[in-house]
Design a protein around this motif. Structure first.
Motif, short mmCIF file in Angstrom:
data_model
loop_
_atom_site.label_atom_id
_atom_site.label_comp_id
_atom_site.label_asym_id
_atom_site.label_seq_id
_atom_site.Cartn_x
_atom_site.Cartn_y
_atom_site.Cartn_z
N ASP A 106 0.83 -1.21 0.00
CA ASP A 106 0.00 0.00 0.00
C ASP A 106 0.87 1.26 0.00
O ASP A 106 0.55 2.25 -0.67
CB ASP A 106 -0.93 0.01 1.21
N LEU A 107 1.95 1.24 0.76
CA LEU A 107 2.86 2.39 0.79
C LEU A 107 3.49 2.62 -0.58
O LEU A 107 3.61 3.76 -1.04
CB LEU A 107 3.95 2.17 1.84
N ARG A 108 3.88 1.53 -1.22
CA ARG A 108 4.47 1.64 -2.55
C ARG A 108 3.46 2.23 -3.53
O ARG A 108 3.79 3.13 -4.32
CB ARG A 108 4.91 0.26 -3.02
N ALA A 109 2.21 1.76 -3.47
CA ALA A 109 1.17 2.26 -4.36
C ALA A 109 0.85 3.73 -4.09
O ALA A 109 0.47 4.47 -5.01
CB ALA A 109 -0.09 1.40 -4.22
N ALA A 110 1.01 4.15 -2.83
CA ALA A 110 0.71 5.54 -2.46
C ALA A 110 1.79 6.52 -2.91
O ALA A 110 1.59 7.73 -2.83
CB ALA A 110 0.51 5.64 -0.95
N GLY A 111 2.95 5.99 -3.33
CA GLY A 111 4.00 6.87 -3.83
C GLY A 111 5.25 6.91 -2.99
O GLY A 111 6.15 7.72 -3.26
N LEU A 112 5.37 6.04 -1.97
CA LEU A 112 6.60 6.01 -1.19
C LEU A 112 7.75 5.54 -2.08
O LEU A 112 7.64 4.53 -2.77
CB LEU A 112 6.45 5.10 0.02
N THR A 113 8.85 6.28 -2.03
CA THR A 113 9.96 6.00 -2.94
C THR A 113 10.92 4.96 -2.38
O THR A 113 11.27 4.00 -3.07
CB THR A 113 10.75 7.30 -3.22
N GLY A 150 8.33 -4.29 -4.29
CA GLY A 150 9.07 -3.63 -5.35
C GLY A 150 9.95 -2.49 -4.89
O GLY A 150 10.48 -1.74 -5.74
N PHE A 151 10.13 -2.34 -3.59
CA PHE A 151 11.02 -1.28 -3.12
C PHE A 151 12.46 -1.62 -3.48
O PHE A 151 12.92 -2.74 -3.29
CB PHE A 151 10.91 -1.10 -1.60
N GLU A 152 13.16 -0.63 -4.01
CA GLU A 152 14.57 -0.78 -4.37
C GLU A 152 15.40 0.22 -3.57
O GLU A 152 14.88 1.16 -2.98
CB GLU A 152 14.77 -0.55 -5.87
N SER A 153 16.70 0.00 -3.57
CA SER A 153 17.64 0.89 -2.85
C SER A 153 17.29 1.02 -1.38
O SER A 153 17.47 2.09 -0.78
CB SER A 153 17.67 2.27 -3.51
N THR A 154 16.79 -0.07 -0.80
CA THR A 154 16.49 -0.06 0.64
C THR A 154 17.79 0.06 1.43
O THR A 154 18.82 -0.50 1.05
CB THR A 154 15.75 -1.35 1.03
N LYS A 155 17.73 0.79 2.52
CA LYS A 155 18.88 0.94 3.39
C LYS A 155 18.56 0.35 4.76
O LYS A 155 17.43 0.46 5.24
CB LYS A 155 19.27 2.42 3.54
N ALA A 229 33.20 -3.96 -1.79
CA ALA A 229 34.30 -4.90 -1.99
C ALA A 229 33.92 -5.81 -3.14
O ALA A 229 32.73 -5.94 -3.48
CB ALA A 229 34.57 -5.70 -0.72
N PRO A 230 34.88 -6.44 -3.78
CA PRO A 230 34.57 -7.35 -4.89
C PRO A 230 33.55 -8.40 -4.50
O PRO A 230 33.64 -9.01 -3.43
CB PRO A 230 35.93 -7.99 -5.21
N GLY A 231 32.55 -8.59 -5.37
CA GLY A 231 31.53 -9.58 -5.12
C GLY A 231 30.35 -9.10 -4.31
O GLY A 231 29.38 -9.85 -4.13
N PHE A 232 30.38 -7.85 -3.85
CA PHE A 232 29.27 -7.32 -3.07
C PHE A 232 28.10 -6.96 -3.98
O PHE A 232 28.27 -6.35 -5.03
CB PHE A 232 29.70 -6.06 -2.31
N ALA A 233 26.89 -7.35 -3.58
CA ALA A 233 25.69 -6.95 -4.30
C ALA A 233 25.23 -5.55 -3.88
O ALA A 233 24.56 -4.85 -4.64
CB ALA A 233 24.56 -7.94 -4.04
N GLY A 234 25.58 -5.14 -2.66
CA GLY A 234 25.18 -3.83 -2.15
C GLY A 234 26.38 -3.01 -1.71
O GLY A 234 27.50 -3.22 -2.18
N ARG A 235 26.12 -2.07 -0.80
CA ARG A 235 27.17 -1.17 -0.33
C ARG A 235 27.11 -1.05 1.19
O ARG A 235 26.12 -1.41 1.81
CB ARG A 235 27.01 0.22 -0.95
N VAL A 236 28.16 -0.53 1.74
CA VAL A 236 28.23 -0.24 3.17
C VAL A 236 28.42 1.26 3.33
O VAL A 236 29.19 1.89 2.60
CB VAL A 236 29.41 -1.00 3.83
N GLY A 237 27.69 1.84 4.27
CA GLY A 237 27.81 3.26 4.54
C GLY A 237 28.22 3.51 5.98
O GLY A 237 27.79 2.78 6.89
N LEU A 238 29.06 4.50 6.19
CA LEU A 238 29.42 4.94 7.54
C LEU A 238 28.91 6.36 7.73
O LEU A 238 29.22 7.24 6.93
CB LEU A 238 30.94 4.90 7.75
N ILE A 239 28.13 6.55 8.77
CA ILE A 239 27.63 7.88 9.12
C ILE A 239 28.31 8.27 10.42
O ILE A 239 27.92 7.83 11.51
CB ILE A 239 26.10 7.89 9.23
N ARG A 240 29.36 9.09 10.29
CA ARG A 240 30.23 9.38 11.44
C ARG A 240 30.04 10.82 11.90
O ARG A 240 30.93 11.66 11.80
CB ARG A 240 31.68 9.08 11.06
#
Length: 316
Positions: A106-113, A150-155, A229-240
């Motif tokens: 429902d959130l996706r259909a409502a326009g949540l990115t 169908g949400f993409e780029s989930t963190k 790193a090689p072989g990673f499907a995603g990424r790692v973020g540091l919020i310092r």
């Protein structure tokens, strides 16, 4: 809109409630928060008016936060209202995901990115200890439902706590190895409930790089320093925010559920927006942007945050 230091303010974090179904130790008092009446919170119409006014000043991204935003009845309808505001290009949400599974589609259909999911551990017993009331299985079910919707780029957001969950850094990084998800490690900030915690709880994001030495820098995105790193499907973020203050690039303002604009997460300064409309509302938001300080002054074990609010009242 540019603030007085030339920073382009294009991001609004909009808290819709200070309530949460969890009681995370670093975020909320053990007994939760005092019950507010419905009239103490901004209505959906007031929240939308604020976003509409902010959009005229250059805000393009809105993040719906809480407390836990899914604890606010009708929040799917609010997402639909916000996504329809002219000039708004992105409506995101930060959630603990424990109530997400039934409403993800429902959130996706409502326009949540996009979704950011708070997940500080992969161990069920530790999850219960940190959240006091939550169940890891519910959060994982929410993540699965988000993928199905169908949400993409989930963190995934993980607050690093020395002696609590820092030993899981490598396990959490493995999520980004397997899935196209950005796992972000956030340094614990000395505010609210955790301001008086022992110094050893406040560890640097460098812990992640020490535990997973194959990570290589990719640059930055917003407040996050990105790695992979090689072989990673995603990424790692540091919020310092504590060890590597990034205030010079801050592009955000925050509005609390009771209608106060906070120019800075860690400042006591607030601008009241409640009851304002039209030009008066736009002028008040402009004043809040112009009041953004050059930087915060917090430091673990040295100086706590200046804000008198707990994190659940601000929305992070």
């Amino acid at each position: 809109m540019l603030d007085t230091l030339g920073r382009n303010i294009s991001y609004l974090r909009l808290s819709v409630t200070d309530k949460c179904n969890c009681r995370c130790t670093y975020c909320m008092p053990p007994a939760g928060v005092p019950t507010r009446s419905h009239r103490d919170l901004l209505s959906f119409e007031e929240l939308t008016d604020i976003v509409r006014a902010a959009a005229t000043l250059g805000v393009r991204k809105v993040r719906v936060t809480g407390g836990e935003p899914l604890a606010r009845r009708g929040v799917v309808d609010l997402v639909g209202m916000l996504s329809g505001v002219p000039g708004i290009e992105e409506v995101d949400m930060t959630t603990n995901a424990t109530m997400l599974a039934p409403v993800a589609a429902d959130l996706r259909a409502a326009g949540l990115t996009r979704l950011n999911v708070s997940l500080d551990t992969l161990r069920p017993d530790r999850y219960r200890a940190i959240t006091r009331t939550g169940e890891l299985a519910d959060a994982l079910a929410g993540l699965a439902a988000a993928r199905e919707a169908g949400f993409e780029s989930t963190k995934i957001n993980c607050v690093l706590m020395g002696g609590v969950n820092d030993d899981e850094a490598a396990e959490l990084v493995d999520i980004a190895r397997r899935e196209p998800i950005e796992v972000r490690f956030i340094e614990l900030m000395p505010m609210g409930e955790c301001a008086s915690w022992p110094r050893e709880r406040f560890v640097s994001g460098d812990v992640v790089l020490e535990r997973v030495p194959e990570l290589v820098p990719l640059g930055s995105s917003g407040v996050a320093e990105l790695y992979s790193a090689p072989g990673f499907a995603g990424r790692v973020g540091l919020i310092r925010a504590v060890s590597h203050r990034f205030c010079s690039g801050c592009d955000r303002i925050r509005v609390t559920a009771d209608g106060r604009l906070k120019p800075c997460l860690h400042s006591a300064a607030e601008v009241s927006l409640r009851g304002l409309a039209g030009e008066a509302l736009t002028d008040a938001i402009r004043a809040g942007i112009e009041a953004k300080p050059a930087h915060h002054n917090l430091a673990p074990g040295v100086r706590p945050s200046d804000t008198p609010r707990d994190m659940n009242e601000i929305g992070g």
